[in-house]
Structures are given as structure tokens and as C-alpha cells.
Design a protein around this motif. Structure first.
Motif, PDB file in Angstrom:
ATOM      1  N   GLN A 208      -9.451  -4.473   2.864  1.00 34.37           N
ATOM      2  CA  GLN A 208      -9.209  -3.493   3.916  1.00 34.37           C
ATOM      3  C   GLN A 208      -9.019  -2.073   3.381  1.00 34.37           C
ATOM      4  OE1 GLN A 208      -9.113  -3.960   7.349  1.00 34.37           O
ATOM      5  NE2 GLN A 208     -10.043  -5.899   6.765  1.00 34.37           N
ATOM      6  N   ALA A 209      -8.475  -1.998   2.143  1.00 30.33           N
ATOM      7  CA  ALA A 209      -8.092  -0.681   1.642  1.00 30.33           C
ATOM      8  C   ALA A 209      -9.320   0.111   1.204  1.00 30.33           C
ATOM      9  CB  ALA A 209      -7.127  -0.844   0.473  1.00 30.33           C
ATOM     10  N   SER A 210      -9.421   1.350   1.649  1.00 29.10           N
ATOM     11  CA  SER A 210     -10.493   2.223   1.177  1.00 29.10           C
ATOM     12  C   SER A 210      -9.994   2.965  -0.059  1.00 29.10           C
ATOM     13  CB  SER A 210     -10.866   3.226   2.255  1.00 29.10           C
ATOM     14  OG  SER A 210      -9.830   4.175   2.396  1.00 29.10           O
ATOM     15  N   ALA A 211     -10.923   3.497  -0.811  1.00 23.42           N
ATOM     16  CA  ALA A 211     -10.561   4.251  -2.010  1.00 23.42           C
ATOM     17  C   ALA A 211      -9.608   5.389  -1.658  1.00 23.42           C
ATOM     18  CB  ALA A 211     -11.824   4.792  -2.675  1.00 23.42           C
TER      19      ALA A 211
ATOM     20  N   LEU B 290       0.834  -1.200   0.000  1.00 17.85           N
ATOM     21  CA  LEU B 290       0.000   0.000   0.000  1.00 17.85           C
ATOM     22  C   LEU B 290       0.872   1.254   0.000  1.00 17.85           C
ATOM     23  CD1 LEU B 290      -2.966   0.608  -0.113  1.00 17.85           C
ATOM     24  CD2 LEU B 290      -3.015   0.753   2.378  1.00 17.85           C
ATOM     25  N   VAL B 291       1.967   1.199   0.765  1.00 19.78           N
ATOM     26  CA  VAL B 291       2.911   2.320   0.745  1.00 19.78           C
ATOM     27  C   VAL B 291       4.109   1.895  -0.098  1.00 19.78           C
ATOM     28  CG1 VAL B 291       4.426   3.773   2.115  1.00 19.78           C
ATOM     29  CG2 VAL B 291       2.155   3.167   2.977  1.00 19.78           C
ATOM     30  N   VAL B 292       4.410   2.729  -1.103  1.00 22.84           N
ATOM     31  CA  VAL B 292       5.448   2.339  -2.065  1.00 22.84           C
ATOM     32  C   VAL B 292       6.476   3.449  -2.211  1.00 22.84           C
ATOM     33  CG1 VAL B 292       4.005   0.790  -3.415  1.00 22.84           C
ATOM     34  CG2 VAL B 292       4.040   3.229  -3.948  1.00 22.84           C
ATOM     35  N   GLU B 293       7.601   3.075  -2.839  1.00 24.81           N
ATOM     36  CA  GLU B 293       8.578   4.092  -3.234  1.00 24.81           C
ATOM     37  C   GLU B 293       7.901   4.998  -4.269  1.00 24.81           C
ATOM     38  OE1 GLU B 293      11.643   4.562  -2.032  1.00 24.81           O
ATOM     39  OE2 GLU B 293      11.214   2.947  -0.595  1.00 24.81           O
ATOM     40  N   PRO B 294       8.097   6.313  -4.190  1.00 21.72           N
ATOM     41  CA  PRO B 294       7.368   7.232  -5.095  1.00 21.72           C
ATOM     42  C   PRO B 294       7.610   6.964  -6.581  1.00 21.72           C
ATOM     43  CG  PRO B 294       8.579   8.455  -3.406  1.00 21.72           C
ATOM     44  CD  PRO B 294       8.926   7.017  -3.214  1.00 21.72           C
ATOM     45  N   TRP B 295       8.846   6.523  -6.929  1.00 17.36           N
ATOM     46  CA  TRP B 295       9.134   6.351  -8.371  1.00 17.36           C
ATOM     47  C   TRP B 295       8.217   5.321  -9.024  1.00 17.36           C
ATOM     48  CZ3 TRP B 295      10.440   1.496  -9.866  1.00 17.36           C
ATOM     49  CH2 TRP B 295      11.021   0.643  -8.927  1.00 17.36           C
ATOM     50  N   TYR B 296       7.611   4.466  -8.191  1.00 20.54           N
ATOM     51  CA  TYR B 296       6.657   3.480  -8.732  1.00 20.54           C
ATOM     52  C   TYR B 296       5.544   4.194  -9.512  1.00 20.54           C
ATOM     53  CZ  TYR B 296       3.044  -0.194  -8.552  1.00 20.54           C
ATOM     54  OH  TYR B 296       2.070  -1.107  -8.859  1.00 20.54           O
ATOM     55  N   PHE B 297       5.137   5.349  -9.009  1.00 18.99           N
ATOM     56  CA  PHE B 297       4.068   6.081  -9.702  1.00 18.99           C
ATOM     57  C   PHE B 297       4.581   6.838 -10.923  1.00 18.99           C
ATOM     58  CE2 PHE B 297       1.992   5.409  -5.597  1.00 18.99           C
ATOM     59  CZ  PHE B 297       0.858   4.770  -6.066  1.00 18.99           C
ATOM     60  N   ALA B 298       5.890   7.080 -10.947  1.00 18.53           N
ATOM     61  CA  ALA B 298       6.456   7.680 -12.162  1.00 18.53           C
ATOM     62  C   ALA B 298       6.240   6.737 -13.347  1.00 18.53           C
ATOM     63  CB  ALA B 298       7.942   7.973 -11.967  1.00 18.53           C
ATOM     64  N   LEU B 299       6.325   5.422 -13.056  1.00 16.60           N
ATOM     65  CA  LEU B 299       6.084   4.446 -14.131  1.00 16.60           C
ATOM     66  C   LEU B 299       4.655   4.578 -14.662  1.00 16.60           C
ATOM     67  CD1 LEU B 299       7.753   1.246 -12.576  1.00 16.60           C
ATOM     68  CD2 LEU B 299       8.698   2.762 -14.335  1.00 16.60           C
TER      69      LEU B 299
ATOM     70  N   ALA C 264      -1.634   9.259  -1.328  1.00 18.65           N
ATOM     71  CA  ALA C 264      -1.713   8.639  -0.001  1.00 18.65           C
ATOM     72  C   ALA C 264      -0.711   7.494   0.137  1.00 18.65           C
ATOM     73  CB  ALA C 264      -3.130   8.133   0.244  1.00 18.65           C
ATOM     74  N   ARG C 265      -0.246   6.970  -0.993  1.00 18.71           N
ATOM     75  CA  ARG C 265       0.601   5.780  -0.935  1.00 18.71           C
ATOM     76  C   ARG C 265       2.084   6.104  -0.906  1.00 18.71           C
ATOM     77  NH1 ARG C 265      -1.434   1.651  -5.392  1.00 18.71           N
ATOM     78  NH2 ARG C 265       0.273   0.454  -4.489  1.00 18.71           N
ATOM     79  N   VAL C 266       2.440   7.367  -1.010  1.00 16.17           N
ATOM     80  CA  VAL C 266       3.855   7.738  -0.895  1.00 16.17           C
ATOM     81  C   VAL C 266       4.050   8.464   0.432  1.00 16.17           C
ATOM     82  CG1 VAL C 266       4.265   7.858  -3.342  1.00 16.17           C
ATOM     83  CG2 VAL C 266       3.527   9.902  -2.148  1.00 16.17           C
ATOM     84  N   GLU C 267       5.224   8.241   1.042  1.00 17.85           N
ATOM     85  CA  GLU C 267       5.514   8.915   2.310  1.00 17.85           C
ATOM     86  C   GLU C 267       5.967  10.333   2.032  1.00 17.85           C
ATOM     87  OE1 GLU C 267       8.185   6.000   3.893  1.00 17.85           O
ATOM     88  OE2 GLU C 267       6.661   5.318   5.329  1.00 17.85           O
ATOM     89  N   GLY C 268       5.577  11.231   2.902  1.00 13.88           N
ATOM     90  CA  GLY C 268       5.950  12.635   2.745  1.00 13.88           C
ATOM     91  C   GLY C 268       5.114  13.298   1.675  1.00 13.88           C
ATOM     92  N   SER C 269       5.586  14.432   1.145  1.00 16.95           N
ATOM     93  CA  SER C 269       4.808  15.168   0.152  1.00 16.95           C
ATOM     94  C   SER C 269       4.951  14.490  -1.212  1.00 16.95           C
ATOM     95  CB  SER C 269       5.289  16.617   0.088  1.00 16.95           C
ATOM     96  OG  SER C 269       6.651  16.638  -0.272  1.00 16.95           O
ATOM     97  N   ALA C 270       3.907  14.640  -2.022  1.00 14.88           N
ATOM     98  CA  ALA C 270       3.892  13.986  -3.325  1.00 14.88           C
ATOM     99  C   ALA C 270       4.965  14.594  -4.223  1.00 14.88           C
ATOM    100  CB  ALA C 270       2.513  14.161  -3.956  1.00 14.88           C
ATOM    101  N   PRO C 271       5.702  13.730  -4.957  1.00 16.37           N
ATOM    102  CA  PRO C 271       6.724  14.252  -5.860  1.00 16.37           C
ATOM    103  C   PRO C 271       6.103  15.036  -7.027  1.00 16.37           C
ATOM    104  CG  PRO C 271       6.484  11.886  -6.132  1.00 16.37           C
ATOM    105  CD  PRO C 271       5.622  12.264  -4.977  1.00 16.37           C
ATOM    106  N   PHE C 272       6.948  15.810  -7.689  1.00 14.41           N
ATOM    107  CA  PHE C 272       6.436  16.696  -8.752  1.00 14.41           C
ATOM    108  C   PHE C 272       5.696  15.935  -9.850  1.00 14.41           C
ATOM    109  CE2 PHE C 272       9.240  15.827 -12.350  1.00 14.41           C
ATOM    110  CZ  PHE C 272      10.257  15.098 -11.738  1.00 14.41           C
TER     111      PHE C 272
END
Lengths: 327, 298
Positions: free
Chosen positions: B248-251, B203-212, B258-266
Motif C-alpha cells: 500500500q505504501a508509496s515511495a 508508517l507513522v513513527v516517533e521522530p527519534w526513530y529516525f535519529a537512530l 512524511a512519517r513523522v507528525e508535524g514539522s521534521a526535527p532538526f
């Protein structure tokens, strides 16, 4: 100035040579017929002239412009009827002509073009998806004429047309030529070319095997005409000695006179009449352009066969002479 | 030389708007939109729902349907004319090959764009009374992002059409690209994540995962719509390869921010999807242009 000139123009598709070092010159103002059987490389040549395809080697100029570098300028001055085309089936015939006039920067009206290619106003309001092949061909020719081009390139313009349409097509080409337009058109059918062309080029298997006037081609192959006479009695004179006669055969009252010069036919008849031979019937034939075409496009084999045929004729002639003497 | 790509675009537009296929797709799209809106109305759980919830719910359906419409509207644009022979008629006039390509992209994009805008008119007309919420900024932003999605897939389809010599090849490519971007992308992203991190993304991932995900125009559209409407837009197809307890996971937990720690990357900003779309327009068209200009039109 030359309308079209090609230099060693070559196109290969993989290992297959579609066009093999074509050197061709078409002068401005002439009607040039580009002849050859299907698959000879005619359409490939036209595709190369218009930059629809790129040459493997060699170059081409159209209206003095390079076919590769200045294709847009070429196409702004050339009217084209390409081979194997289709129209926009959802648009009307009139809309096609309007678009063509717009794109070719033409001043004519769509109605004027309709009249020239023999389509009615009612036809023009229909979508081209409902057109017959002949109507599509007429419309496409109308589109090619838009903008009064300096050069018309027509690939198999007669395809899909009925005999009446072909005649109108010929008249149209002639009228364009009389108005100063150079016409370059391809055909696999000699009949269409014979009446309208100033010069023809014969292409076979990617090779240009002859370029000449129609008359020139006839002569080159050894124009030969034959005279068939039905006689009332045996000819007791030597017709073969008449100037221009190359051979005679006689069998069962039928005399065949082979003439190298067509004018010799009249002389042969005159000679027989002078000798008091009764002539019951006269018929004659001349070598057709079809024969010339076949001789070129089928390669040397056919020419050799024709020669052998001639030898057989001579042999038969000798035999019949002997028979005549014995008889 | 007076002709330009405008002439090709105008001709193409005239031709395409008379196509039954395009009308069928437009009606299908609008019909389904209407259907979903009525289902939402009849099911009655729209009391608390605002316009942004409606747009977010539509997003899942739109991100599948709009690429499909655009690909169908575009994949025949060049190769269809090439195979039928009408391209040779067009090319008899002084058009350059780039005039043809540009004109086709613009002409088809206008058709696809109008279809989308028509759809948004329907959403507005039916959705505003349904939700009693106008939200013009959300509506406009989502409409613009959707038009961009449509134009992107139109460009991809026209580029494929210009690159191939037969309809069958073009169709195969279009289906392949659609399947890859819509269905297979998750497998690709999870696979790369596993190779790099040694575990499947939780549920919590490294931010670069979303870069993909941001590199995929469909996914970047999905993320952007989520951000505009401040919600989670469900993907159309989910392989479920991520290490997440779905029950368990809500939308709310599933949103990228919500899945990256700290502030969202650019690269999780909505404008990044604009960059992704522009790249997916430019690169395929550059390839298509190269292939089309060097092709023999036989």
C-alpha cells in the motif's frame, strides 16, 4: 660521545623474555658487530632502538637522544636496514631511492646510490616487485645510505646476498666506517663479522654474554692451536717441554703438538730438527672463531664438553706415551 | 625534520593508483553506473524522469558500492604494510606514527574521491542527454555527499587497518562493520523502538526513530540524498521488520519527513549527515591512532 647506549633494556612478549636487561655501549666511529643465533634478541634490540617497539623496562639512547622521546630526530640521523622488510612492489627501484633521498633530506643522486650498492641503471627502472631477494637487499641498503647518516643500523645486511654481494657489503661497511660513520650491524654468521668489525657483542637468549674485539674473544676462550707433524721416525726428544707447548701425542708416526701460544709451533719444529728428527709433513690448525661463537651461544654445556675433550686428549696422550715407551 | 604526512600521502597515492584492485573497482563502479543508465534508457520510462530521479535511483546503488570500494581500498593500508615489512622501511625515516596514519587516510581518500568524481562525470555525460535535465546544484550536492560517504568509509577502513596486527583481523572487522551498518541497522533500530514503545514502528513513527538512522553514515547518506533530490531513496537491503503494508505504501509515504507528525526535527536536515560522517571519521581514527601509536611493529 657514544653512538648507542642501553641501560637494563628489557623486552618481554607475554611471558617470553626476548631481551633481558641489555647494557650495551657502542662508541662513535666504530664498527660494532651484534652477533647471535636467530631468535637471540638482536632484531628486538634494533626495534627498541628505533622505537618500532617499546621496552618493558630500561632505556636506550641513540646519538645521545632518548629512543622513546626523540625517535624522529634519531631516525633523521640514522640509516636503517631493518629485518624482514619488503619494498613497494609497484614502484621502481629508482623511485624508492628518490623517496629515500627526499625523506632523509639527502643531497646525493639516485645514480650515486645505485653505484654504491651495485645496481645497474636498467635494474633501477624495473619495479621492485620483480626484484630478486638480493636485489631488494641491495636497494634497501642504498635507501639506508641516503642522506649520509651519522649511524648505520643494519639488521642482517648479508641476508639474501650471494658471496660476491656479501663481500661488496663488507667493503661498503668498511668505506662508511672510514668516512666516519658508526656502523652497528647484526648477524648470525661470524664470517661476515670477523673481517670488518672493531668490536663484537654476542647475544644469546636475550643475554649479552660477551663484548670484546675478535682477538679478545679468541684469547678469552683460551686460544689453542695444534700442530700435526708426520715424522720419519720416533721423536726421541721431549717436545712437551718446549715453552708454550701444553701437550703432545704421538701415534703411528704422527705427532700432535698442542700449543697454548701459537708461536710455540715454530719452536717445537725447531726443537725436533735440532734433535735430528726427520719431518715429512707439517699441518696445523687454530681455534676458529666459529668455535668461540659456538662456545658462547650454546651456553656452558659446550664449554664443559670442550674441557672434557681436553681431558680425554690428555688421557690419550698419556696412553700413547706409554704405548710409545712400550713400542 | 622535514618529512610530514604529505610525504606519506604522496607515496601512498603513487603506490595505490598502480594497484590493479583499485583500477578494477573503479572500472566496476563506472561500468555498473553506465549499465544502469543504459537500462534506464532502454526500458524507456525516463520520459518524465529528471536528473533528480536519476540521482535518487543511483543513490540506492551508490550507498552500497561506495562504502565497499572505500573499505576495500583502505583496510590493507596500514596492516598490509605492517605485515609485509614495508612499514619498517617507511618508519626508518623520521615519520611519526600519526604522520603515517594521516598520510594513509588522505592518500586513500584522494584515490576514493577521484573514483567517485570520475563516476559523477560519467553520470553527467550520460545522464544529462538521457533526462534532458542538467540540474547542476543537485549533481554537485549529491557528488559532495557521496565523496563524504567515501571519505568516511576510507577513514573507518584505515582506522581498522591501523588498529589490527593482521590482515585477517582487519578483514573480519571491515566485513563486520559493513554488514552491521548496511544490513543489521534496521534490526537494531526496530528493536530499540519496540523496547521503548512496545510496538514495532509503523508508517507513522516517533521522530527519534529516525535519529537512530541518522547515526549510521549509510542511512544518513540515504536520507540526505532523498532530501536533496526530493524523493525516496530505497535502501540496498531491507529486512522488512517495520509494521508497514509495503503493497500500500508509496515511495512518497516512506520518506522520513512524511512519517513523522508535524514539522521534521532538526536531525532530519541534510547537514546532519555531515555531522554523522565527521563523527564516523573522528571516532574510529582516534581509536586507531591510540592503538597504532602504542603498537609494537614486529
Amino acid at each position: 660521545m657514544t653512538a648507542i647506549s642501553t641501560e637494563n633494556l628489557t623486552k618481554q612478549f607475554g611471558d617470553e623474555v626476548a631481551l633481558d636487561g641489555l647494557d650495551l655501549t657502542v662508541e662513535e666511529g666504530e664498527v660494532f658487530g651484534f652477533l647471535g643465533p636467530n631468535g637471540a634478541g638482536k632484531s628486538t634490540t634494533i626495534n627498541l632502538l628505533l622505537d618500532f617497539m617499546r621496552p618493558t623496562a630500561g632505556r636506550a639512547q641513540v646519538l645521545g637522544l632518548d629512543s622513546r622521546e626523540q625517535s624522529q630526530e634519531i631516525r633523521s640521523r640514522v640509516g636503517v636496514l631493518a629485518e624482514g622488510i619488503d619494498l613497494y612492489g609497484r614502484l621502481t627501484g629508482r623511485r624508492h631511492l628518490e623517496l629515500a633521498l627526499d625523506w632523509a633530506d639527502g643531497d646525493e643522486t639516485a645514480d650515486a646510490l645505485l653505484d654504491r650498492v651495485g645496481l645497474s641503471r636498467a635494474d633501477a627502472e624495473r619495479k621492485t616487485g620483480d626484484y630478486s631477494k638480493g636485489m631488494k637487499q641491495r636497494l634497501a641498503i642504498g635507501m639506508a645510505l641516503a642522506g649520509d647518516p651519522d649511524l648505520l643500523i643494519l639488521d642482517e645486511p648479508a641476508s639474501g646476498l650471494d658471496p660476491n654481494g656479501i663481500r661488496e657489503m663488507r667493503d661498503l661497511v668498511r668505506a662508511e666506517a672510514d668516512a666516519g660513520t658508526t656502523v652497528f650491524f647484526s648477524s648470525h654468521d661470524l664470517d661476515q663479522v670477523e673481517a670488518v668489525c672493531d668490536r663484537v657483542g654476542i647475544l644469546t637468549d636475550g643475554d649479552l654474554v660477551a663484548v670484546d674485539t675478535i682477538e679478545g674473544l679468541r684469547e678469552e676462550l683460551g686460544a689453542r692451536s695444534e700442530l700435526y707433524l708426520r715424522l720419519g721416525g720416533d721423536p726421541e726428544v721431549d717436545v712437551a717441554s718446549v715453552a708454550g707447548v701444553s701437550a703432545t701425542t704421538y701415534e703411528d708416526g704422527r705427532l700432535t703438538v698442542t700449543c697454548a701460544d701459537p708461536r710455540a709451533k715454530a719452536r717445537a719444529i725447531g726443537h725436533l730438527l735440532d734433535a735430528g728428527v726427520e719431518i715429512l709433513d707439517v699441518d696445523s690448525s687454530s681455534v676458529s672463531l666459529e668455535d668461540v661463537f659456538a662456545a658462547y651461544t650454546n651456553g656452558d654445556v659446550q664449554v664443559e664438553q670442550a674441557d672434557r675433550g681436553r681431558q680425554r686428549d690428555e688421557q690419550a696422550e698419556t696412553e700413547s706415551r706409554i704405548a710409545g715407551v712400550i713400542g | 625534520m622535514t618529512v610530514t604526512w604529505h610525504d606519506v600521502a604522496r607515496k601512498d597515492f603513487e603506490d595505490v593508483v598502480r594497484s590493479k584492485l583499485v583500477w578494477g573497482l573503479t572500472l566496476g563502479f563506472v561500468g555498473l553506473l553506465t549499465f544502469f543508465l543504459f537500462v534506464g534508457y532502454v526500458s524507456g520510462n525516463n520520459e518524465a524522469a529528471g536528473m533528480s530521479d536519476l540521482l535518487s535511483g543511483m543513490g540506492q546503488f551508490v550507498l552500497f558500492f561506495i562504502p565497499l570500494i572505500a573499505l576495500v581500498a583502505g583496510y590493507m593500508s596500514v596492516v598490509g604494510e605492517r605485515q609485509s615489512g614495508s612499514l619498517r622501511v617507511l618508519m626508518s625515516y623520521p615519520f611519526s606514527r600519526s604522520d603515517v596514519l594521516t598520510g594513509k587516510v588522505v592518500g586513500r581518500s584522494v584515490v576514493v574521491g577521484l573514483t567517485i568524481l570520475f563516476g559523477f562525470v560519467v553520470i553527467t555525460v550520460l545522464g544529462v542527454p538521457l533526462t534532458a535535465d542538467f540540474a547542476p546544484v543537485d549533481l554537485l550536492l549529491v557528488a559532495l555527499l557521496t565523496v563524504l560517504l567515501g571519505v568516511t568509509f576510507t577513514a573507518i577502513a584505515v582506522a581498522i587497518s591501523a588498529s589490527t596486527a593482521s590482515r585477517g583481523t582487519a578483514l573480519a572487522w571491515v566485513i563486520g562493520i559493513f554488514f552491521f551498518l548496511l544490513v543489521m541497522w534496521e534490526a537494531l533500530a526496530v528493536g530499540i523502538y519496540y523496547l521503548v514503545e512496545g510496538s514495532r514502528p509503523g508508517l507513522v513513527v516517533e521522530p527519534w526513530y529516525f535519529a537512530l538512522y541518522q547515526l549510521n553514515p549509510i542511512e544518513s547518506y540515504r536520507i540526505a540524498i532523498g532530501q536533496v533530490t526530493d524523493s525516496f531513496v530505497w535502501p540496498m537491503v531491507q529486512l522488512g521488520l517495520e509494521d508497514i503494508d509495503w503493497a500500500q505504501a508509496s515511495a512518497e509515504d516512506l520518506r522520513a519527513e512524511a512519517r513523522v507528525e508535524g514539522s521534521a526535527p532538526f536531525y532530519l536536515s541534510p547537514w546532519f549527515s555531515v555531522l554523522t560522517s565527521l563523527a564516523w571519521i573522528a571516532v574510529p581514527l582516534a581509536i586507531g591512532y591510540r592503538r597504532f601509536t602504542s603498537a609494537d611493529l614486529d
